[in-house]
Design an enzyme around this catalytic site. Structure first.
Site, mmCIF file in Angstrom:
data_model
loop_
_atom_site.group_PDB
_atom_site.id
_atom_site.type_symbol
_atom_site.label_atom_id
_atom_site.label_comp_id
_atom_site.label_asym_id
_atom_site.label_seq_id
_atom_site.Cartn_x
_atom_site.Cartn_y
_atom_site.Cartn_z
ATOM 1 N N ALA A 1 -0.265 5.927 3.982
ATOM 2 C CA ALA A 1 0.361 6.008 5.310
ATOM 3 C C ALA A 1 -0.645 5.634 6.396
ATOM 4 C CB ALA A 1 0.901 7.417 5.548
ATOM 5 N N GLY A 2 -1.912 5.968 6.187
ATOM 6 C CA GLY A 2 -2.939 5.638 7.173
ATOM 7 C C GLY A 2 -3.110 4.129 7.327
ATOM 8 N N LYS A 3 -3.122 3.427 6.204
ATOM 9 C CA LYS A 3 -3.238 1.961 6.274
ATOM 10 C C LYS A 3 -2.007 1.362 6.958
ATOM 11 C CE LYS A 3 -5.971 1.366 2.008
ATOM 12 N NZ LYS A 3 -6.020 0.693 0.691
ATOM 13 N N ASP B 1 -8.402 -3.059 -0.791
ATOM 14 C CA ASP B 1 -9.132 -1.957 -1.398
ATOM 15 C C ASP B 1 -10.306 -1.668 -0.481
ATOM 16 O OD1 ASP B 1 -9.228 -0.057 -3.574
ATOM 17 O OD2 ASP B 1 -11.158 -0.960 -4.078
ATOM 18 N N SER B 2 -10.497 -0.406 -0.181
ATOM 19 C CA SER B 2 -11.472 -0.056 0.846
ATOM 20 C C SER B 2 -12.119 1.270 0.496
ATOM 21 C CB SER B 2 -10.779 0.013 2.209
ATOM 22 O OG SER B 2 -9.587 0.772 2.125
ATOM 23 N N GLY C 1 -8.411 9.742 6.264
ATOM 24 C CA GLY C 1 -9.532 9.738 5.311
ATOM 25 C C GLY C 1 -10.798 10.346 5.901
ATOM 26 N N TYR C 2 -11.887 9.595 5.810
ATOM 27 C CA TYR C 2 -13.204 10.085 6.242
ATOM 28 C C TYR C 2 -13.446 9.895 7.741
ATOM 29 C CZ TYR C 2 -14.055 10.009 1.181
ATOM 30 O OH TYR C 2 -13.982 10.220 -0.180
ATOM 31 N N ASP C 3 -12.455 9.418 8.483
ATOM 32 C CA ASP C 3 -12.667 9.035 9.883
ATOM 33 C C ASP C 3 -13.259 10.121 10.785
ATOM 34 O OD1 ASP C 3 -11.969 6.429 9.500
ATOM 35 O OD2 ASP C 3 -9.941 6.622 10.278
ATOM 36 N N THR D 1 0.843 -1.192 0.000
ATOM 37 C CA THR D 1 0.000 0.000 0.000
ATOM 38 C C THR D 1 0.875 1.237 0.000
ATOM 39 O OG1 THR D 1 -1.712 1.231 1.191
ATOM 40 C CG2 THR D 1 -0.165 -0.012 2.537
HETATM 41 P P1 ITT Z 1 -3.407 1.988 -1.652
HETATM 42 O O1 ITT Z 1 -4.257 1.681 -2.873
HETATM 43 O O2 ITT Z 1 -1.984 2.279 -2.007
HETATM 44 O O3 ITT Z 1 -3.544 0.957 -0.584
HETATM 45 P P2 ITT Z 1 -5.329 4.109 -1.348
HETATM 46 O O4 ITT Z 1 -5.454 5.264 -0.416
HETATM 47 O O5 ITT Z 1 -5.392 4.401 -2.822
HETATM 48 O O6 ITT Z 1 -3.966 3.349 -0.990
HETATM 49 P P3 ITT Z 1 -7.825 2.699 -1.565
HETATM 50 O O7 ITT Z 1 -7.802 2.722 -3.038
HETATM 51 O O8 ITT Z 1 -8.232 1.430 -0.873
HETATM 52 O O9 ITT Z 1 -6.382 3.035 -0.940
HETATM 53 O O10 ITT Z 1 -8.735 3.897 -1.090
HETATM 54 C C1 ITT Z 1 -9.054 4.025 0.223
HETATM 55 C C2 ITT Z 1 -9.755 5.340 0.438
HETATM 56 O O11 ITT Z 1 -10.989 5.079 1.119
HETATM 57 C C3 ITT Z 1 -8.926 6.204 1.368
HETATM 58 O O12 ITT Z 1 -8.141 7.114 0.650
HETATM 59 C C4 ITT Z 1 -9.987 6.883 2.208
HETATM 60 O O13 ITT Z 1 -10.482 7.982 1.493
HETATM 61 C C5 ITT Z 1 -11.095 5.838 2.273
HETATM 62 N N1 ITT Z 1 -10.895 4.916 3.419
HETATM 63 C C6 ITT Z 1 -10.681 3.567 3.370
HETATM 64 N N2 ITT Z 1 -10.503 3.062 4.592
HETATM 65 C C7 ITT Z 1 -10.581 4.093 5.436
HETATM 66 C C8 ITT Z 1 -10.457 4.213 6.824
HETATM 67 O O14 ITT Z 1 -10.176 3.162 7.596
HETATM 68 N N3 ITT Z 1 -10.599 5.419 7.368
HETATM 69 C C9 ITT Z 1 -10.867 6.480 6.595
HETATM 70 N N4 ITT Z 1 -10.984 6.479 5.267
HETATM 71 C C10 ITT Z 1 -10.837 5.279 4.693
#
Ligand code: ITT
Length: 213
Positions: A13-15, A76-77, A167-169, A10
């Site tokens: 940084a949050g993940k 993916d989230s 993110g949206y937390d 990934t």
């Molecule tokens: P990687 O693909 O490199 O892992 P990304 O940020 O692009 O990083 P995603 O495509 O899965 O990851 O998008 C996730 C987005 O969804 C993230 O940028 C947030 O806007 C939101 N999101 C997902 N999980 C979240 C969480 O636990 N808390 C807050 N927002 C979240």
């Protein structure tokens, strides 16, 4: 399964802040993309162009597994809001950009949160708005792929609360915690979160010996 440490695939940084201690607590060694020498490249932006969390998670894990030759975990989230017919969904990271707000000052997270509130106020439905976070975690090791899904329910609140998470937390109030994820500790969030659940289910699937897809 090969014995090598799994690559935590990934750029978020949050993940990483959530998953590194999560794996460490379970005695599983993971290494980041930087540690295996895989610098960011523009081509990564086109990996996750699919319509489902599952396809995107698998695409990410396969992409990095092919480039590192090691087992890779990815997720993916995103946030699914009822009043927005499921948006931003798989477009969660690119929500503001999709709405033409990429040039607005501030961080990407701040722009996405502004876009979320703007869309919800345009809909005019009463708040707090029903929402859920969704995560599909994927592990790819050679030709084998495992996936698992996790979800958590909550409400979008009109004003941000808390300074943690990402993110949206600050706007996502968890039904189970009774607080926003930005108000929760890392441990409390992971115990009920979409990501904590998806990765726990992923480990259970791998450990069960069920054949990969
Ligand atoms: P990687 O693909 O490199 O892992 P990304 O940020 O692009 O990083 P995603 O495509 O899965 O990851 O998008 C996730 C987005 O969804 C993230 O940028 C947030 O806007 C939101 N999101 C997902 N999980 C979240 C969480 O636990 N808390 C807050 N927002 C979240």
């Amino acid at each position: 399964m090969t014995g090598a440490a799994w690559v935590l695939a990934t750029r978020s940084a949050g993940k990483v802040r959530e998953l590194e201690p999560w794996f460490a607590a379970r005695g599983i060694a993971v290494v980041g993309l930087d540690a295996v020498g895989l610098a960011w490249s523009e081509a990564e932006e086109s990996i996750e162009g699919f319509d489902t969390f599952e396809e995107n998670a698998v695409a990410k894990a396969r992409w990095y597994a092919a480039r590192t030759g090691r087992p890779c975990v990815a997720d993916d989230s995103g946030l699914v809001v009822d009043a927005l017919d499921g948006a931003p969904g798989v477009r969660s990271r690119r929500f503001a950009a999709d709405l033409g707000m990429a040039g607005v000052a501030g961080t990407e997270d701040a722009r996405n949160n502004a876009a979320l509130l703007e869309r919800l106020s345009a809909v005019g439905a009463p708040h707090p708005w029903i929402a859920r976070y969704v995560c599909v975690a994927a592990l790819v090791d050679g030709d084998a792929t495992w996936t698992a899904r996790g979800e958590c329910s909550g409400r979008i609140v009109a004003a941000p609360r808390g300074a943690g998470g990402f993110g949206y937390d600050p706007f996502f109030c968890s039904d189970e915690l009774g607080s926003t994820f930005a108000e929760a500790s890392l441990e409390a969030k992971s115990a009920v979160s979409h990501r904590g659940r998806a990765f726990a289910a992923l480990l259970a699937t791998v450990a069960s010996g069920d054949p990969p897809r």
